[in-house]
Design a protein around this motif. Structure first.
Motif, short mmCIF file in Angstrom:
data_model
loop_
_atom_site.label_atom_id
_atom_site.label_comp_id
_atom_site.label_asym_id
_atom_site.label_seq_id
_atom_site.Cartn_x
_atom_site.Cartn_y
_atom_site.Cartn_z
N ARG A 86 -14.82 13.24 -10.61
CA ARG A 86 -14.17 12.92 -11.52
C ARG A 86 -13.04 12.67 -10.93
N ARG A 87 -11.55 12.35 -11.33
CA ARG A 87 -10.81 11.20 -11.11
C ARG A 87 -10.14 12.33 -10.52
N PRO A 88 -9.82 11.97 -9.42
CA PRO A 88 -8.77 12.84 -8.96
C PRO A 88 -7.08 12.80 -10.00
N ARG A 89 -6.82 11.24 -9.99
CA ARG A 89 -5.78 10.66 -10.21
C ARG A 89 -5.96 10.86 -11.97
N SER A 90 -6.73 10.67 -12.47
CA SER A 90 -6.80 10.54 -14.31
C SER A 90 -7.22 11.85 -14.52
N GLY A 91 -8.17 12.60 -14.14
CA GLY A 91 -9.28 13.43 -14.01
C GLY A 91 -10.33 13.11 -15.50
N HIS A 92 -10.34 11.89 -15.40
CA HIS A 92 -11.60 11.15 -15.70
C HIS A 92 -13.07 11.21 -15.35
N ALA A 93 -13.85 11.56 -16.54
CA ALA A 93 -15.58 12.11 -15.61
C ALA A 93 -15.84 11.13 -15.84
N LEU A 94 -16.79 9.99 -14.66
CA LEU A 94 -17.14 8.64 -14.71
C LEU A 94 -18.80 8.77 -13.14
N CYS A 95 -19.62 8.11 -13.70
CA CYS A 95 -20.88 8.06 -13.27
C CYS A 95 -19.98 7.04 -12.09
N GLY A 96 -20.88 7.36 -10.67
CA GLY A 96 -20.86 6.88 -9.65
C GLY A 96 -20.54 4.83 -10.13
N ALA A 97 -21.03 4.38 -10.62
CA ALA A 97 -21.30 2.76 -10.97
C ALA A 97 -20.25 2.30 -12.05
N CYS A 98 -19.75 3.89 -12.79
CA CYS A 98 -18.28 3.10 -13.35
C CYS A 98 -17.10 3.13 -12.75
N PHE A 99 -17.50 4.36 -12.19
CA PHE A 99 -16.20 4.24 -11.43
C PHE A 99 -15.89 3.42 -10.20
N CYS A 100 -16.75 3.03 -9.35
CA CYS A 100 -16.48 1.62 -8.45
C CYS A 100 -16.44 0.30 -9.19
N ALA A 101 -16.42 0.47 -10.46
CA ALA A 101 -16.17 -0.93 -11.38
C ALA A 101 -14.71 -0.34 -11.67
N THR A 102 -14.18 0.60 -12.25
CA THR A 102 -13.25 0.79 -12.00
C THR A 102 -12.21 0.43 -10.89
N PHE A 103 -12.32 0.90 -9.71
CA PHE A 103 -11.97 1.05 -8.15
C PHE A 103 -11.41 -0.33 -8.65
N GLU A 104 -12.51 -1.54 -8.32
CA GLU A 104 -12.60 -3.15 -8.27
C GLU A 104 -11.94 -3.58 -8.94
N ALA A 105 -11.63 -3.08 -10.19
CA ALA A 105 -10.57 -3.62 -11.62
C ALA A 105 -9.07 -3.22 -10.78
N GLU A 106 -9.26 -2.23 -10.43
CA GLU A 106 -7.50 -1.22 -10.39
C GLU A 106 -7.07 -2.59 -8.81
N VAL A 107 -7.87 -2.49 -7.79
CA VAL A 107 -7.46 -3.13 -6.75
C VAL A 107 -7.09 -5.09 -7.35
N LEU A 108 -7.95 -5.32 -7.94
CA LEU A 108 -7.75 -6.85 -8.74
C LEU A 108 -6.67 -6.70 -9.21
N HIS A 109 -6.28 -5.93 -9.96
CA HIS A 109 -5.11 -5.87 -10.77
C HIS A 109 -3.75 -6.30 -9.71
N THR A 110 -3.80 -4.89 -8.57
CA THR A 110 -3.14 -4.95 -7.73
C THR A 110 -2.43 -6.96 -7.03
N VAL A 111 -3.77 -6.39 -7.30
CA VAL A 111 -3.60 -8.31 -6.43
C VAL A 111 -3.45 -9.15 -7.08
N LEU A 112 -3.23 -8.84 -8.67
CA LEU A 112 -2.84 -10.09 -9.36
C LEU A 112 -1.83 -10.18 -9.49
N ALA A 113 -1.27 -8.92 -9.69
CA ALA A 113 -0.01 -8.41 -10.00
C ALA A 113 1.31 -8.36 -9.58
N GLY A 114 0.59 -8.11 -7.89
CA GLY A 114 1.88 -8.69 -7.24
C GLY A 114 1.84 -10.13 -6.37
#
Length: 345
Positions: free
Chosen positions: A17-45
């Protein structure tokens, strides 16, 4: 009680369960979400422009390992090339094992690796030699301060050696929140004034630096490394237990227990902080010895080395000690708490 289904794919069972949002995720979805957030940080910044040659500060710890792995996955989309740059501080019984982890990572990912050593760059000085030099002056707590100054210079030199245009480091949200706390506690207006944002633009001829993991919590960095089965070094540096950062880390953990958003709140507070004109530090000039940006005649690294070579390391800090970082990446120095090492509900 069985784990609920993943709220993203709705097929696999959730593994955390993600500490930030409380969403329950499987390992694969969590990793994909993590990578997408890093990508957003790099692009937005707008941190890494297309065509950038990126030097990844690789210490072998969890943060830099996760950063290198994520950027390797994102490199085709970002149109960047990666170079691993590791720093050998010369800490007996510690750094050799960490560098071995970096070498395994470089071989597995087929990424070029360059190792730069304090001893080669700083006239034979290693961190063990600095510790011995300062031991009789009651300055044992300054080892991380000295190391932070020298490490920053060494990483800059290593990045230039490989032709990098940008430097990235693995500082996560917890690391940045600790730094904000430290700067407040020390009344360091200079670093508070420039502590916001995702890095530095490269003033005074320095290479631009950024922190793509700045909004990722330490817990999620550890979880990502777990699910991706990353090989990293997790022993604590022999000089770390006495560092002032440890007190800030303990305070932050207590704050987070009372207010789970405390880490990101502190990170965002640094972004929004504005100092009164009278509190702003003077505009820095150029170091008279190396040309780097400096608030005095000598930059921090040159002043430190000058003091060490004269046998008076106390003078390398002087009144400016508040302005010297206990840099790291700090999160790579310490083993993550057991409660953070395995994903669980």
């Amino acid at each position: 009680m069985p784990a609920p289904p993943c709220t993203s794919c709705h097929t696999a069972r959730a593994a955390l369960r993600r500490p930030r949002s409380g969403h329950a995720l499987c390992g694969a979805c969590f990793c994909a979400t993590f990578e997408a957030e890093v990508l957003h940080t790099v692009l937005a910044g707008r941190l890494l422009p297309p065509g950038a040659v990126v030097a990844v500060g690789a210490s072998g710890g969890k943060d830099s390992t996760v950063l290198a792995h994520v950027l390797r996955e994102l490199a085709p989309r970002l149109d960047i090339s990666l170079q691993l740059v590791a720093v050998d501080e010369g800490i007996g019984g510690y750094r050799d094992a960490a560098l071995a982890a970096v070498q395994r990572q470089a071989a597995r990912w087929e990424l070029p690796l360059t190792v730069v050593a304090y001893a080669d760059l700083f006239g034979g000085w290693t961190m063990d030699a600095v510790a011995r030099s300062t031991a009789g002056l009651g300055r044992s707590r300054s080892c991380c301060t000295f190391c932070g100054v020298l490490r920053r210079r060494a990483l800059e030199e290593g990045a230039r050696l490989v032709g990098a245009t940008h430097i990235v480091t693995g500082h996560n949200a917890d690391d940045m929140a600790e730094t904000v706390l430290m700067n407040f506690l020390r009344g360091d207006t200079g670093r508070l004034a420039r502590g916001g944002g995702l890095g530095s633009p490269g003033e005074g001829g320095a290479l631009p630096r950024c922190r793509p993991l700045q909004f990722a919590s330490q817990k999620e960095v550890v979880l990502y490394a777990h699910f991706r089965r990353l090989d990293y070094f997790s022993e604590e540096c022999v000089y770390a237990p006495e560092a002032f950062r440890g007190h800030a880390r303990d305070l932050l953990k207590r704050l987070e227990a009372a207010r789970p958003s405390a880490v990101l709140d502190l990170v965002h507070s640094a972004e929004r902080l504005a100092l009164a004109p009278a509190a702003l530090p003077p505009r820095p000039g150029a170091c008279s010895r190396c040309g780097a940006l400096a608030s005095r005649a000598l930059c921090q690294a040159c002043a430190l080395l000058d003091g060490l070579n004269r046998g008076r390391p106390r003078l390398a800090i002087g009144k400016g000690r508040r302005g010297l970082d206990e840099e790291g990446p700090p999160g790579d120095r310490a083993r993550p708490p057991a409660s953070e090492a395995i994903p669980a509900f």
